[in-house]
Design an enzyme around this catalytic site. Structure first.
Site: not given
Ligand code: AMP
Length: 215
Positions: A13, A87, A126, A160
Protein backbone atom coordinates in the site's frame (compact mmCIF):
# COMPACT_ATOMS: atom_id res chain seq x y z
CA UNK A 1 -10.15 12.03 -6.41
CA UNK A 2 -10.10 10.24 -3.04
CA UNK A 3 -9.14 6.58 -2.76
CA UNK A 4 -8.44 3.89 -0.20
CA UNK A 5 -5.64 1.34 -0.61
CA UNK A 6 -6.81 -1.72 1.26
CA UNK A 7 -4.82 -4.86 2.01
CA UNK A 8 -2.90 -6.72 4.72
CA UNK A 9 0.45 -5.55 6.10
CA UNK A 10 3.12 -5.88 3.41
CA UNK A 11 0.66 -5.79 0.49
CA UNK A 12 2.46 -2.76 -0.95
CA UNK A 13 0.00 0.00 0.00
CA UNK A 14 2.72 2.45 1.02
CA UNK A 15 4.81 1.77 -2.09
CA UNK A 16 1.88 2.35 -4.44
CA UNK A 17 0.76 5.41 -2.47
CA UNK A 18 4.20 6.99 -2.95
CA UNK A 19 3.99 6.38 -6.71
CA UNK A 20 0.59 8.10 -6.84
CA UNK A 21 1.96 11.04 -4.85
CA UNK A 22 4.77 11.46 -7.39
CA UNK A 23 2.75 10.86 -10.52
CA UNK A 24 -0.54 12.55 -9.65
CA UNK A 25 0.28 14.98 -6.87
CA UNK A 26 -2.09 13.18 -4.52
CA UNK A 27 -1.66 13.34 -0.73
CA UNK A 28 -0.82 10.14 1.18
CA UNK A 29 -2.55 9.80 4.53
CA UNK A 30 -0.91 6.86 6.29
CA UNK A 31 -2.21 6.31 9.83
CA UNK A 32 0.76 3.98 10.40
CA UNK A 33 3.17 6.87 9.65
CA UNK A 34 1.14 9.27 11.81
CA UNK A 35 1.17 6.80 14.71
CA UNK A 36 4.93 6.16 14.35
CA UNK A 37 5.38 9.93 14.64
CA UNK A 38 3.07 10.09 17.69
CA UNK A 39 5.03 7.21 19.23
CA UNK A 40 8.21 9.31 19.19
CA UNK A 41 6.57 12.03 21.30
CA UNK A 42 7.30 11.83 25.01
CA UNK A 43 3.62 11.69 26.02
CA UNK A 44 1.33 9.16 27.71
CA UNK A 45 -0.49 8.70 24.41
CA UNK A 46 2.80 8.11 22.57
CA UNK A 47 3.82 5.43 25.06
CA UNK A 48 0.44 3.66 24.86
CA UNK A 49 0.52 3.71 21.06
CA UNK A 50 4.08 2.30 21.04
CA UNK A 51 3.04 -0.68 23.19
CA UNK A 52 -0.02 -1.49 21.08
CA UNK A 53 1.92 -1.22 17.81
CA UNK A 54 4.79 -3.38 19.08
CA UNK A 55 2.26 -6.13 19.85
CA UNK A 56 0.85 -5.86 16.33
CA UNK A 57 -2.60 -4.89 17.60
CA UNK A 58 -4.82 -2.07 16.38
CA UNK A 59 -4.76 1.33 18.05
CA UNK A 60 -8.21 2.51 19.19
CA UNK A 61 -10.67 3.83 16.61
CA UNK A 62 -10.94 7.07 18.59
CA UNK A 63 -7.23 7.86 18.23
CA UNK A 64 -6.92 7.06 14.52
CA UNK A 65 -10.18 8.75 13.54
CA UNK A 66 -8.96 11.84 15.42
CA UNK A 67 -5.66 11.78 13.48
CA UNK A 68 -7.47 11.53 10.12
CA UNK A 69 -9.98 14.22 11.07
CA UNK A 70 -7.13 16.65 11.71
CA UNK A 71 -5.81 16.06 8.18
CA UNK A 72 -9.14 16.56 6.46
CA UNK A 73 -9.38 20.27 7.12
CA UNK A 74 -8.80 22.69 4.26
CA UNK A 75 -7.95 22.02 0.64
CA UNK A 76 -6.79 18.49 -0.10
CA UNK A 77 -5.15 19.28 -3.44
CA UNK A 78 -4.90 16.50 -6.01
CA UNK A 79 -6.88 14.08 -3.87
CA UNK A 80 -6.29 11.84 -0.89
CA UNK A 81 -4.90 8.33 -0.63
CA UNK A 82 -5.99 6.61 2.56
CA UNK A 83 -3.20 4.13 3.30
CA UNK A 84 -3.85 1.80 6.24
CA UNK A 85 -7.11 3.56 7.12
CA UNK A 86 -9.87 2.54 7.62
CA UNK A 87 -9.04 -0.75 9.32
CA UNK A 88 -12.37 -1.37 11.10
CA UNK A 89 -16.03 -0.93 10.18
CA UNK A 90 -16.33 1.90 12.73
CA UNK A 91 -13.43 3.69 11.01
CA UNK A 92 -15.06 3.16 7.60
CA UNK A 93 -18.32 4.69 8.84
CA UNK A 94 -16.42 7.62 10.37
CA UNK A 95 -14.52 8.23 7.13
CA UNK A 96 -17.78 8.25 5.16
CA UNK A 97 -19.18 10.87 7.54
CA UNK A 98 -16.03 13.02 7.51
CA UNK A 99 -15.92 13.05 3.69
CA UNK A 100 -19.62 13.82 3.47
CA UNK A 101 -19.17 16.79 5.85
CA UNK A 102 -16.47 18.10 3.51
CA UNK A 103 -18.74 17.60 0.49
CA UNK A 104 -16.18 15.09 -0.84
CA UNK A 105 -16.65 11.59 -2.20
CA UNK A 106 -14.78 8.31 -2.01
CA UNK A 107 -14.00 7.45 -5.61
CA UNK A 108 -12.40 4.01 -5.33
CA UNK A 109 -11.30 1.37 -2.88
CA UNK A 110 -8.45 -0.68 -4.30
CA UNK A 111 -7.87 -4.06 -2.71
CA UNK A 112 -4.26 -5.23 -3.03
CA UNK A 113 -4.49 -9.01 -3.14
CA UNK A 114 -1.57 -11.07 -1.87
CA UNK A 115 -1.13 -14.41 -0.12
CA UNK A 116 0.05 -14.84 3.45
CA UNK A 117 3.28 -16.66 2.68
CA UNK A 118 4.39 -13.95 0.29
CA UNK A 119 3.57 -11.35 2.96
CA UNK A 120 5.78 -12.98 5.56
CA UNK A 121 8.70 -13.06 3.09
CA UNK A 122 8.10 -9.45 2.06
CA UNK A 123 7.69 -7.98 5.51
CA UNK A 124 10.59 -9.82 7.11
CA UNK A 125 13.13 -8.44 4.59
CA UNK A 126 11.77 -4.92 4.39
CA UNK A 127 13.64 -1.71 5.30
CA UNK A 128 13.14 1.95 4.46
CA UNK A 129 15.11 5.16 4.20
CA UNK A 130 14.48 7.30 7.27
CA UNK A 131 15.20 10.43 5.25
CA UNK A 132 13.12 10.08 2.04
CA UNK A 133 10.89 7.06 2.77
CA UNK A 134 12.15 4.88 -0.14
CA UNK A 135 11.28 1.22 0.48
CA UNK A 136 13.79 -1.65 0.02
CA UNK A 137 13.97 -5.41 0.56
CA UNK A 138 17.00 -7.55 1.43
CA UNK A 139 16.42 -9.96 -1.46
CA UNK A 140 14.04 -8.45 -3.98
CA UNK A 141 15.01 -4.77 -3.87
CA UNK A 142 18.36 -4.18 -2.16
CA UNK A 143 20.11 -0.81 -2.28
CA UNK A 144 22.80 -0.54 -5.01
CA UNK A 145 25.42 0.29 -2.38
CA UNK A 146 24.97 -1.50 0.95
CA UNK A 147 23.76 0.88 3.67
CA UNK A 148 23.14 3.84 1.33
CA UNK A 149 19.74 4.96 -0.01
CA UNK A 150 19.67 4.90 -3.85
CA UNK A 151 17.31 7.87 -3.99
CA UNK A 152 18.77 10.43 -1.57
CA UNK A 153 22.14 8.98 -0.50
CA UNK A 154 21.18 8.88 3.19
CA UNK A 155 22.76 6.26 5.47
CA UNK A 156 19.67 6.32 7.71
CA UNK A 157 18.18 2.97 6.65
CA UNK A 158 15.75 1.48 9.18
CA UNK A 159 13.68 -1.57 9.93
CA UNK A 160 10.31 -1.24 11.63
CA UNK A 161 10.08 -2.59 15.19
CA UNK A 162 6.89 -4.47 14.27
CA UNK A 163 8.31 -6.16 11.13
CA UNK A 164 9.12 -9.40 12.94
CA UNK A 165 7.44 -12.82 12.69
CA UNK A 166 5.57 -12.55 16.02
CA UNK A 167 4.08 -9.07 15.43
CA UNK A 168 3.34 -9.89 11.82
CA UNK A 169 1.22 -12.89 12.80
CA UNK A 170 -0.77 -10.68 15.16
CA UNK A 171 -1.10 -7.97 12.49
CA UNK A 172 -2.41 -10.54 10.01
CA UNK A 173 -4.87 -11.84 12.60
CA UNK A 174 -6.11 -8.27 13.21
CA UNK A 175 -6.45 -7.83 9.44
CA UNK A 176 -8.58 -10.94 8.96
CA UNK A 177 -10.72 -10.30 12.04
CA UNK A 178 -11.28 -6.57 11.82
CA UNK A 179 -10.23 -5.20 8.43
CA UNK A 180 -11.26 -7.87 5.89
CA UNK A 181 -14.99 -7.23 6.57
CA UNK A 182 -14.40 -3.88 4.84
CA UNK A 183 -14.10 -5.73 1.53
CA UNK A 184 -17.78 -6.73 1.76
CA UNK A 185 -18.68 -3.26 3.05
CA UNK A 186 -17.14 -1.45 0.08
CA UNK A 187 -18.24 -4.10 -2.39
CA UNK A 188 -21.84 -3.37 -1.37
CA UNK A 189 -21.22 0.36 -1.73
CA UNK A 190 -20.03 -0.35 -5.27
CA UNK A 191 -16.53 1.08 -5.12
CA UNK A 192 -14.28 -1.97 -4.63
CA UNK A 193 -11.75 -3.05 -7.27
CA UNK A 194 -8.96 -5.61 -6.84
CA UNK A 195 -5.41 -5.58 -8.17
CA UNK A 196 -2.80 -8.35 -8.01
CA UNK A 197 -0.46 -7.12 -5.28
CA UNK A 198 2.00 -9.96 -5.89
CA UNK A 199 3.17 -8.64 -9.26
CA UNK A 200 6.26 -6.45 -9.61
CA UNK A 201 5.86 -2.87 -8.38
CA UNK A 202 5.52 -1.28 -11.88
CA UNK A 203 2.97 -3.91 -12.91
CA UNK A 204 0.85 -3.23 -9.83
CA UNK A 205 1.24 0.52 -10.45
CA UNK A 206 -0.05 0.05 -14.00
CA UNK A 207 -3.09 -1.83 -12.68
CA UNK A 208 -3.78 0.92 -10.15
CA UNK A 209 -3.43 3.53 -12.90
CA UNK A 210 -5.94 1.69 -15.06
CA UNK A 211 -8.46 1.65 -12.20
CA UNK A 212 -8.03 5.38 -11.61
CA UNK A 213 -8.08 6.30 -15.31
CA UNK A 214 -11.38 4.46 -15.70
CA UNK A 215 -13.14 6.33 -12.91
P1 AMP B 1 0.98 0.22 9.07
O1 AMP B 1 2.17 1.11 8.93
O2 AMP B 1 -0.19 0.69 8.27
O3 AMP B 1 1.31 -1.23 8.83
O4 AMP B 1 0.54 0.32 10.60
C1 AMP B 1 1.40 -0.05 11.66
C2 AMP B 1 0.61 -0.23 12.95
O5 AMP B 1 -0.03 1.01 13.30
C3 AMP B 1 -0.53 -1.25 12.90
O6 AMP B 1 -0.08 -2.57 13.11
C4 AMP B 1 -1.43 -0.74 14.03
O7 AMP B 1 -0.88 -1.06 15.30
C5 AMP B 1 -1.32 0.77 13.86
N1 AMP B 1 -2.33 1.31 12.92
C6 AMP B 1 -2.09 1.90 11.71
N2 AMP B 1 -3.24 2.29 11.13
C7 AMP B 1 -4.23 1.94 11.99
C8 AMP B 1 -5.65 2.07 11.95
N3 AMP B 1 -6.28 2.62 10.90
N4 AMP B 1 -6.36 1.60 13.03
C9 AMP B 1 -5.74 1.06 14.09
N5 AMP B 1 -4.40 0.90 14.19
C10 AMP B 1 -3.65 1.33 13.15
Amino acid sequence: MNIILLGPPGAGKGTQAKILVEERGMIQLSTGDMLREAKESDTEMGRRVAEVMARGELVTDEIVIGLIEEKLTGDNGGGLIFDGFPRTLAQADALGELLEKKGAALDAVIEMRVDDEALVARVSGRFTCGNCGAVYHDETRPTKVAGVCDVCGSHDLKRRADDNAESLKQRLMEYYKKTSPLLGYYYCKGNLTGVDGLSDIPVVAAQVKEVLDNL
